[in-house]
Design a protein around this motif. Structure first.
Motif, PDB file in Angstrom:
ATOM      1  N   HIS A 197      -8.340 -17.128 -12.959  1.00  0.00           N
ATOM      2  CA  HIS A 197      -8.846 -18.422 -12.483  1.00  0.00           C
ATOM      3  C   HIS A 197      -8.422 -19.542 -13.434  1.00  0.00           C
ATOM      4  CE1 HIS A 197     -12.377 -16.267 -10.208  1.00  0.00           C
ATOM      5  NE2 HIS A 197     -11.190 -15.961  -9.729  1.00  0.00           N
ATOM      6  N   GLN A 229     -18.268 -17.455 -10.765  1.00  0.00           N
ATOM      7  CA  GLN A 229     -17.956 -18.591  -9.886  1.00  0.00           C
ATOM      8  C   GLN A 229     -18.528 -19.894 -10.419  1.00  0.00           C
ATOM      9  OE1 GLN A 229     -15.807 -18.850  -7.744  1.00  0.00           O
ATOM     10  NE2 GLN A 229     -16.374 -19.916  -5.878  1.00  0.00           N
ATOM     11  N   LYS A 230     -19.693 -19.838 -11.022  1.00  0.00           N
ATOM     12  CA  LYS A 230     -20.276 -21.053 -11.608  1.00  0.00           C
ATOM     13  C   LYS A 230     -19.372 -21.634 -12.683  1.00  0.00           C
ATOM     14  CE  LYS A 230     -25.247 -20.099 -11.084  1.00  0.00           C
ATOM     15  NZ  LYS A 230     -26.465 -19.779 -11.844  1.00  0.00           N
ATOM     16  N   THR A 232     -15.885 -20.912 -13.063  1.00  0.00           N
ATOM     17  CA  THR A 232     -14.469 -21.114 -12.744  1.00  0.00           C
ATOM     18  C   THR A 232     -14.191 -21.718 -11.373  1.00  0.00           C
ATOM     19  OG1 THR A 232     -14.166 -18.927 -11.698  1.00  0.00           O
ATOM     20  CG2 THR A 232     -13.943 -19.042 -14.126  1.00  0.00           C
ATOM     21  N   ARG A 233     -15.096 -21.532 -10.416  1.00  0.00           N
ATOM     22  CA  ARG A 233     -14.859 -21.919  -9.013  1.00  0.00           C
ATOM     23  C   ARG A 233     -13.565 -21.302  -8.477  1.00  0.00           C
ATOM     24  NH1 ARG A 233     -19.509 -22.928  -7.332  1.00  0.00           N
ATOM     25  NH2 ARG A 233     -18.547 -23.736  -5.427  1.00  0.00           N
ATOM     26  N   HIS A 281     -22.449 -21.273  -3.687  1.00  0.00           N
ATOM     27  CA  HIS A 281     -21.458 -20.890  -4.702  1.00  0.00           C
ATOM     28  C   HIS A 281     -20.150 -20.389  -4.080  1.00  0.00           C
ATOM     29  CE1 HIS A 281     -24.608 -21.396  -7.666  1.00  0.00           C
ATOM     30  NE2 HIS A 281     -25.387 -20.638  -6.920  1.00  0.00           N
TER      31      HIS A 281
END
Length: 356
Positions: A197, A229-230, A232-233, A281
């Motif tokens: 990511h 995910q928080k 790197t998205r 998310h």
């Protein structure tokens, strides 16, 4: 009834592990309804799919995963010419994505993976390369004496667009020590995906459930994905994959003990919890028609799912483990399934952009 505070946290994207465990105790259709409502709020009534082809370039593998029914069945390695032929067929059939993965071959270095990417991009620069699991990246790096970051940089430079977030199985080392003790650890998987990511390579996220793990470990797995995910998205979707217990060691042990593969109710609970835990998310929860079968996959669209995956054209790994749902589906049949669930079919690319 689902307690109001749990519903509120679900809408806010702050569902806790304790909430998830309590949700398992409510009546299934109440759980499914909450997931379906969150799905509607997040993505509306569109159900997406991608026209793609799976290419498994070798079944030769030095891995020892107890759940695998694919490795060394035929002992094949596709030649560059055979890979190019499959790529040409996929492009001619309208594919926008190539999903390329294979076994871990001994004495193979990064060059093999780079050659595969070049074989795609030289003739079809426009097609999206969705290739190589975190385990394959680790194998390429260690066999070539490179860091994960150096390996990812080389892959990207040579045409890698996104990575499948497979090799995750269950992100709990207790489980991994039983089903795949020589595979990358939970932390290594997290680090490789996070590095991808950060290098600008989005990935999917998967969870193979229904073998030796507990519900608590499933929930922890999904929360681990949420934590990444928080930061790197970088995840495009989450894909729950029920374990196929046929023709492999872990499955044989399960069946002998009187334990069978997951039930439909259990599968729908997993999809629903995934939507609830990942709300705000990760927007896209992909339903695997290969693993669930076409009819249950359609029902999963009413329990939090909003994507039916790909047409595949060729899918041999699940089939080896006993999946009975074929290895290809047409666009027409996918759209038929979606419309019959009273949803709107939308063809997408790998990054979930609509293709008109």
């Amino acid at each position: 009834m689902i307690p109001e505070d749990i519903v509120e946290r679900a809408y806010q994207g702050t569902t806790t592990k304790e909430d998830a465990l309590k949700l398992l105790e409510v009546k299934p259709f109440e759980l499914y309804a909450l997931a379906d409502q969150l799905r509607y709020e997040a993505v509306g009534d569109n159900v997406t799919y991608v026209v793609n082809r799976n290419i498994n370039f070798t079944d030769k593998c030095i891995g020892t995963c107890g759940f695998c029914a694919f490795k060394n069945k035929k002992g094949y390695v596709l030649s560059p010419e055979q890979i190019r032929e499959k790529i040409d067929e996929a492009v001619a059939a309208g594919a926008t994505e190539l999903c390329i993965q294979g076994g871990l071959m001994q004495d193979v270095k990064l060059d093999l993976y780079l050659d595969i990417l070049r074989a795609v991009k030289e003739d079809h620069h426009h097609i999206h390369t969705h290739c190589f699991s975190p385990m394959e990246v680790y194998h390429a790096a260690t066999s070539s004496g490179l860091t994960i970051e150096e390996t990812l940089a080389e892959l990207k430079k040579n045409g890698l667009n996104t990575m499948p977030g497979t090799a995750a199985e269950i992100l709990a080392d207790r489980v991994r020590d039983i089903i795949c003790p020589e595979k990358i650890t939970k932390q290594q998987w997290v680090d490789i995906v996070t590095s991808a990511h950060q290098a600008g390579i989005p990935t999917t996220a998967t969870m193979m459930y229904g073998h030796v793990e507990t519900w608590e470990e499933r929930i922890d797995h999904i929360l681990t994905i949420r934590d990444i995910q928080k930061k790197t998205r970088g995840f495009t979707e989450f894909v729950p994959l029920p374990f196929m217990p046929y023709n492999n060691r872990i499955g044989d042990e399960m069946l002998k003990s009187g334990q069978f593969m997951t039930t439909g109710t259990e599968d729908l609970k997993v999809y629903s919890l995934a939507r609830i835990l990942l709300n705000t998310h990760i927007e896209n929860i992909q339903v695997s028609w290969v693993k669930l079968g076409k009819k249950l996959a359609q029902v999963a669209l009413l329990c939090g799912g909003n994507d039916l995956g790909g047409t595949l054209m060729e899918e041999s790994i699940s089939r080896s483990a006993g999946a009975a749902n074929g290895e290809v589906i047409t666009v027409e049949e996918l759209e038929w399934i979606i419309r019959a669930a009273e949803r709107t079919p939308v063809q997408r690319d790998t990054l979930y952009r609509s293709i008109l």
